[in-house]
Enzyme design. Structure first.
Site, PDB file in Angstrom:
ATOM      1  N   LYS A  52       0.844  -1.203   0.000  1.00 59.24           N
ATOM      2  CA  LYS A  52       0.000   0.000   0.000  1.00 59.24           C
ATOM      3  C   LYS A  52       0.879   1.253   0.000  1.00 59.24           C
ATOM      4  CE  LYS A  52      -3.810  -2.514   2.039  1.00 59.24           C
ATOM      5  NZ  LYS A  52      -4.702  -2.883   3.133  1.00 59.24           N
ATOM      6  N   GLN A  96      -5.144  -2.033   9.283  1.00 55.35           N
ATOM      7  CA  GLN A  96      -4.978  -3.334   8.642  1.00 55.35           C
ATOM      8  C   GLN A  96      -5.583  -4.433   9.519  1.00 55.35           C
ATOM      9  OE1 GLN A  96      -3.834  -3.692   5.552  1.00 55.35           O
ATOM     10  NE2 GLN A  96      -4.071  -5.910   5.558  1.00 55.35           N
ATOM     11  N   ASP A 119     -11.227   2.320   3.243  1.00 50.61           N
ATOM     12  CA  ASP A 119     -11.468   0.873   3.107  1.00 50.61           C
ATOM     13  C   ASP A 119     -12.954   0.593   2.834  1.00 50.61           C
ATOM     14  OD1 ASP A 119      -9.358  -0.942   3.210  1.00 50.61           O
ATOM     15  OD2 ASP A 119      -9.145  -0.776   5.391  1.00 50.61           O
TER      16      ASP A 119
HETATM   17  N1  GUN Z   1      -7.069  -7.316   5.555  1.00 51.38           N
HETATM   18  C1  GUN Z   1      -7.315  -8.010   4.433  1.00 51.38           C
HETATM   19  N2  GUN Z   1      -7.811  -7.193   3.470  1.00 51.38           N
HETATM   20  C2  GUN Z   1      -7.883  -5.963   4.015  1.00 51.38           C
HETATM   21  C3  GUN Z   1      -8.300  -4.707   3.515  1.00 51.38           C
HETATM   22  O1  GUN Z   1      -8.745  -4.554   2.376  1.00 51.38           O
HETATM   23  N3  GUN Z   1      -8.211  -3.667   4.398  1.00 51.38           N
HETATM   24  C4  GUN Z   1      -7.754  -3.812   5.657  1.00 51.38           C
HETATM   25  N4  GUN Z   1      -7.733  -2.730   6.427  1.00 51.38           N
HETATM   26  N5  GUN Z   1      -7.354  -4.967   6.151  1.00 51.38           N
HETATM   27  C5  GUN Z   1      -7.406  -6.036   5.332  1.00 51.38           C
END
Ligand code: GUN
Length: 291
Positions: A52, A96, A119
């Site tokens: 990211k 996350q 998200d």
């Molecule tokens: N864990 C797995 N996929 C995601 C996501 O798209 N966002 C976040 N914050 N955690 C994750």
């Protein structure tokens, strides 16, 4: 059969985002800013967050990483979220997932300001998506819709079967596919669905989001179907440097010859998920969702 190339499509979208960022900066604005909160040292989460941050750099966004150890108190995490909520120099942030067991994940999600919830996990954003209002949509469904649009895949009146009902993928995917701009007729299938194989074989568009490697086999796919494979399970591999490889929910070699379109793993949905977080952050920076 046409391969849906998520890698190439995401690259094109990244270039579009970079162009927009360049003109924002040229007009005197600061670049969009995304922050990620990472709790603990889970290998998968570390990798995803590193991606990211790298993605942000590539399109000219500012990024910040906020780290906590596994034993962080819930209240400390919530305080940090409140601080980021009020930071005028930050457009969006993510926490996350998964989080350690002693932290209430839903409480964390609901503490995030919906205007910064890039998200798209906050109930307000989910609810706005359901009723067709502008919203942050979670990255994987957002990316899949973008693929369907960019490949001009006919969705209107088609029977779409979504296998999986997770809050992050299956459920929002089913909502988006039934929206007026897409117009598919949607069935959501899950672990208790009766005669799942026949149901899958009736789909014009099959979206496999169960996280069960190789679950979708040749006999479960209709001739000419569009197959979207969301599965990205890490399986051990002696052939890669990292010691694992990604395996989809679909047995590609069996299924691909029957399809009109299919996404590969890797290189299909995964890169689109990554770029969709950037798209949401740009939308947040421009104030497009909650204007
Ligand atoms: N864990 C797995 N996929 C995601 C996501 O798209 N966002 C976040 N914050 N955690 C994750």
């Amino acid at each position: 059969m046409q391969l849906i190339d998520g890698k190439a499509t995401s690259k094109a979208i990244k270039a579009e985002i970079k162009t927009e960022v360049d003109s924002l900066v040229l007009a005197g604005h600061r670049p969009p800013h995304l922050a990620a909160i990472l709790v603990g040292h889970d290998g998968g989460s570390e990798t995803y967050v590193a991606y990211k941050i790298k993605d942000c750099e590539e399109v000219g966004f500012k990024s910040s990483l906020v780290r906590f150890e596994d034993d962080v108190k819930e209240e400390v995490l919530l305080e940090k979220i409140c601080e980021l909520n009020g930071d005028p120099g930050l457009d969006g942030f993510i926490v996350q997932l998964p989080l350690p067991d002693h932290i209430n994940e839903q409480k964390v999600i609901e503490t995030i300001n919906p205007k910064k919830d890039v998200d798209g996990f906050h109930p307000l954003n989910v609810g706005r998506t359901v009723i067709g209002l502008p919203s942050f949509v979670s990255a994987t469904p957002f990316g899949i819709i973008e693929l369907l649009k960019r490949y001009h895949i006919e969705t209107s009146g088609k029977h779409c079967v979504v296998v999986g009902r997770s809050n992050i993928v299956g459920r929002p995917m089913s909502i988006l596919m039934s929206q007026k701009s897409i117009n598919a007729t949607v069935t959501v299938a899950h672990s208790r669905t009766k005669d799942l194989e026949t149901l899958c074989a009736s789909a014009d568009i099959l979206i496999a989001a169960l996280g069960a490697p190789g679950f979708i086999k040749e006999h479960m796919v209709k001739e000419g179907a569009v197959v979207i494979d969301v599965g990205t399970t890490r399986v051990p591999s002696s052939e890669t440097k990292s010691g694992f490889r990604l395996k989809g929910d679909v047995i590609f070699e069996e299924v691909a010859p029957k399809c009109s379109y299919i996404t590969p793993v890797p290189g299909g949905v995964g890169p689109m998920t990554r770029v969709s977080l950037l798209s949401n952050t740009l939308l947040a920076a421009k104030g497009n969702i909650y204007s």
